[in-house]
Design an enzyme around this catalytic site. Structure first.
Site, short mmCIF file in Angstrom:
data_model
loop_
_atom_site.label_atom_id
_atom_site.label_comp_id
_atom_site.label_asym_id
_atom_site.label_seq_id
_atom_site.Cartn_x
_atom_site.Cartn_y
_atom_site.Cartn_z
N ASP A 1 -65.88 -39.18 20.96
CA ASP A 1 -65.28 -38.12 21.78
C ASP A 1 -65.17 -36.78 21.06
O ASP A 1 -64.88 -35.78 21.70
CB ASP A 1 -63.88 -38.56 22.25
CG ASP A 1 -63.95 -39.65 23.29
OD1 ASP A 1 -64.93 -39.66 24.05
OD2 ASP A 1 -63.05 -40.50 23.33
N HIS B 1 -60.58 -45.01 15.17
CA HIS B 1 -61.13 -46.02 16.06
C HIS B 1 -60.62 -47.39 15.62
O HIS B 1 -60.48 -47.63 14.42
CB HIS B 1 -62.67 -46.00 16.01
CG HIS B 1 -63.30 -46.66 17.18
ND1 HIS B 1 -63.50 -48.02 17.23
CD2 HIS B 1 -63.73 -46.16 18.36
CE1 HIS B 1 -64.06 -48.32 18.39
NE2 HIS B 1 -64.19 -47.21 19.10
N1 ACO Z 1 -54.81 -38.97 14.04
C1 ACO Z 1 -53.87 -39.22 13.13
N2 ACO Z 1 -53.56 -40.45 12.68
C2 ACO Z 1 -54.27 -41.45 13.17
C3 ACO Z 1 -55.30 -41.27 14.13
C4 ACO Z 1 -55.55 -39.97 14.56
N3 ACO Z 1 -56.49 -39.71 15.47
N4 ACO Z 1 -55.83 -42.47 14.45
C5 ACO Z 1 -55.15 -43.38 13.73
N5 ACO Z 1 -54.21 -42.78 12.96
C6 ACO Z 1 -53.29 -43.41 12.03
C7 ACO Z 1 -52.04 -43.88 12.78
O1 ACO Z 1 -51.05 -42.90 12.81
C8 ACO Z 1 -51.63 -45.08 11.96
O2 ACO Z 1 -51.01 -44.61 10.78
P1 ACO Z 1 -49.85 -45.47 10.05
O3 ACO Z 1 -50.53 -46.72 9.57
O4 ACO Z 1 -49.41 -44.58 8.95
O5 ACO Z 1 -48.82 -45.72 11.09
C9 ACO Z 1 -52.97 -45.71 11.56
O6 ACO Z 1 -53.89 -44.62 11.54
C10 ACO Z 1 -53.47 -46.75 12.54
O7 ACO Z 1 -53.46 -46.16 13.84
P2 ACO Z 1 -53.34 -46.98 15.19
O8 ACO Z 1 -52.99 -46.04 16.28
O9 ACO Z 1 -52.43 -48.16 14.98
O10 ACO Z 1 -54.83 -47.50 15.31
P3 ACO Z 1 -55.43 -48.22 16.57
O11 ACO Z 1 -56.56 -49.01 16.11
O12 ACO Z 1 -54.35 -48.91 17.33
O13 ACO Z 1 -55.89 -47.00 17.50
C11 ACO Z 1 -57.13 -45.18 18.35
C12 ACO Z 1 -57.19 -46.52 17.60
C13 ACO Z 1 -56.31 -45.37 19.62
C14 ACO Z 1 -58.51 -44.75 18.72
C15 ACO Z 1 -56.47 -44.13 17.44
O14 ACO Z 1 -57.27 -43.91 16.30
C16 ACO Z 1 -56.19 -42.83 18.16
O15 ACO Z 1 -55.16 -42.70 18.83
N6 ACO Z 1 -57.12 -41.81 18.07
C17 ACO Z 1 -56.94 -40.55 18.77
C18 ACO Z 1 -57.36 -40.67 20.23
C19 ACO Z 1 -58.87 -40.81 20.36
O16 ACO Z 1 -59.64 -40.07 19.79
N7 ACO Z 1 -59.29 -41.79 21.17
C20 ACO Z 1 -60.69 -42.05 21.44
C21 ACO Z 1 -61.12 -43.32 20.75
S1 ACO Z 1 -62.84 -43.62 20.99
C22 ACO Z 1 -62.95 -44.18 22.56
O17 ACO Z 1 -62.09 -44.85 23.06
C23 ACO Z 1 -64.12 -43.82 23.33
#
Ligand code: ACO
Length: 389
Positions: free
Chosen positions: A326, A273
């Site tokens: 989720d 998140h």
């Molecule tokens: N699985 C694996 N790695 C992850 C995940 C994940 N679910 N979430 C974050 N990371 C890692 C990224 O790969 C990144 O790693 P790095 O620094 O080595 O490159 C780091 O954590 C930061 O990730 P970002 O995508 O830049 O984080 P951001 O804050 O932009 O994204 C998000 C947040 C979109 C929720 C992300 O965690 C994600 O894609 N999760 C999976 C989809 C999901 O469950 N979405 C629902 C969110 S809750 C809602 O909206 C109701």
């Protein structure tokens, strides 16, 4: 935090002090609707912890609280519930639209289209500002009916009219299944709606505000929100979680799945998140219900989820990546017999309260959203006439 010094590669004037990729860590307005402490996993709606609302409130009461800013009296709540109810029934025109949609359409696209179509009959009667609340309540009232009726129509069944004696959540289950839900089932859906009703400046709320900040109408703003919620990085993740777990198949296959995802830099659905770097408090509540409700049929799926949580905690816990709302919500919906492709629409139905509350609040101090992008393209490019290209 994602803020960085600007690397002004092209040498043009770019008067910004810093940029924040995806606006991470940026506050763009003041709000009194909700607060999140991402470090300690705390969420409050207008000062009340989410746990307390989940235990003691109802969706209608919480929606009123978010929209009007104070807990309703009995009379106010009755009036609000009957305002919603006044809009819940679909007319023949609504049903005609729904019957014309392709049965393979995604319910989020159906919802989006229906909200857009709803704006047409209002035509010139809608007055931006004064008409916002009325339009918001109209949308909230109709959203569950559209989704329930579409699901029935695509299965070759006739839509079921609402029952005015039922709550908002119970009516949705009734209109979907054609059976009066048990009190426990209606209460659990009600609780899910409360948990999803509001969440600060998430992408869909930001989207809705970008649209309404141009002094566009509530219908257009909610259409933006629904479209934004649909993506799998946001609300669309709840459908993807169940599909991912079904794809993994069993707890024994979890380690391999996670290792492969890490190698390929693929996201694991339902984890991570932008704001929470601890367990999402809504996931904590939903996990308990998911555990209680999951029957024999989905036992392996639930065990796969528990194993995934365990493996993820070891590998991603130190990075602050934990289950989000989720991850377990799908189990609750599945146990209520709701088809997987309706999960995100239920999220949208619930979040409509938060979207409307934000639209109304932001109108009071409106300023158009207009961030900048850092230009990193070429300069002094010669224009070549088309015949010479
Ligand atoms: N699985 C694996 N790695 C992850 C995940 C994940 N679910 N979430 C974050 N990371 C890692 C990224 O790969 C990144 O790693 P790095 O620094 O080595 O490159 C780091 O954590 C930061 O990730 P970002 O995508 O830049 O984080 P951001 O804050 O932009 O994204 C998000 C947040 C979109 C929720 C992300 O965690 C994600 O894609 N999760 C999976 C989809 C999901 O469950 N979405 C629902 C969110 S809750 C809602 O909206 C109701």
């Amino acid at each position: 935090m994602g803020s960085k010094k600007i690397n002004n590669k092209c040498g043009l004037r770019q008067d910004y002090d810093f940029f924040s990729h995806g606006l991470e860590g940026v506050a763009a307005f003041e709000t009194s609707i909700s607060y999140i402490d991402g470090k300690d996993g705390i969420l409050i709606y207008r000062g009340i912890p989410i746990e307390e609302l989940a235990e003691k409130s109802t969706y209608e009461e919480t929606a009123y609280f978010l929209i009007y800013g104070s807990l309703p009296t009995k009379i106010e709540l009755k009036k609000f519930s009957s305002d919603l109810e006044n809009h819940i029934s679909l007319n023949t025109e609504d049903i005609k639209w729904l019957k014309d949609f392709p049965v393979a359409a995604h319910p989020m696209d159906v919802l989006n289209t229906c909200v857009s179509l709803m704006s047409l009959p209002e035509g010139g009667d809608y007055e931006i500002g004064r008409g916002d609340l009325k339009a918001g309540i109209r949308i909230m009232g109709k959203m569950p009916s559209y989704i329930a009726a579409f699901d029935r129509i695509r299965k070759g069944k006739e839509p079921i009219p609402p029952d005015s004696k039922l709550s908002y959540a119970a009516n949705f289950l009734w209109m979907l299944n054609g059976e009066k839900p048990k009190e426990k089932e209606a209460r659990i859906l009600d609780l899910c709606l409360i948990l999803h009703a509001e969440h600060g400046v998430c992408a869909s709320t930001f989207g809705t505000l970008v649209t309404s900040s141009t002094f566009s109408d509530v219908y257009s703003s909610i259409v933006t929100a629904i479209g934004t919620l649909k993506g799998y990085l946001h609300g669309g993740a709840n459908e993807q979680v169940i599909r991912m777990l079904e794809g993994i198949g069993s707890p024994e296959k979890v380690e391999k799945y996670v290792s492969h995802a890490m190698k390929e830099k693929e996201k694991i659905m339902g984890f991570g998140h932008r704001v929470y770097k601890a367990l999402d408090p809504r996931a904590r509540i939903l996990k308990k219900y998911a555990r209680d409700l999951t029957g024999k049929r989905d036992e392996i799926l639930f065990k796969t989820a528990l194993k995934l949580e365990e493996v993820m905690e070891k590998k991603f816990g130190p990075k602050g990546i934990y289950p989000n709302v989720d991850f377990y919500s799908g189990f609750v919906y599945k146990a209520l017999g709701i088809p997987t492709d309706l999960f995100t629409s239920i999220f949208a139905i619930a979040r409509s309260a938060g979207w409307i509350a934000h639209i109304l609040e932001y109108r009071e101090s409106n300023r158009i959203f207009r961030p900048r992008g850092i230009y990193n393209g070429p300069v002094n490019v010669k224009y070549i006439p088309i015949k010479e290209r």
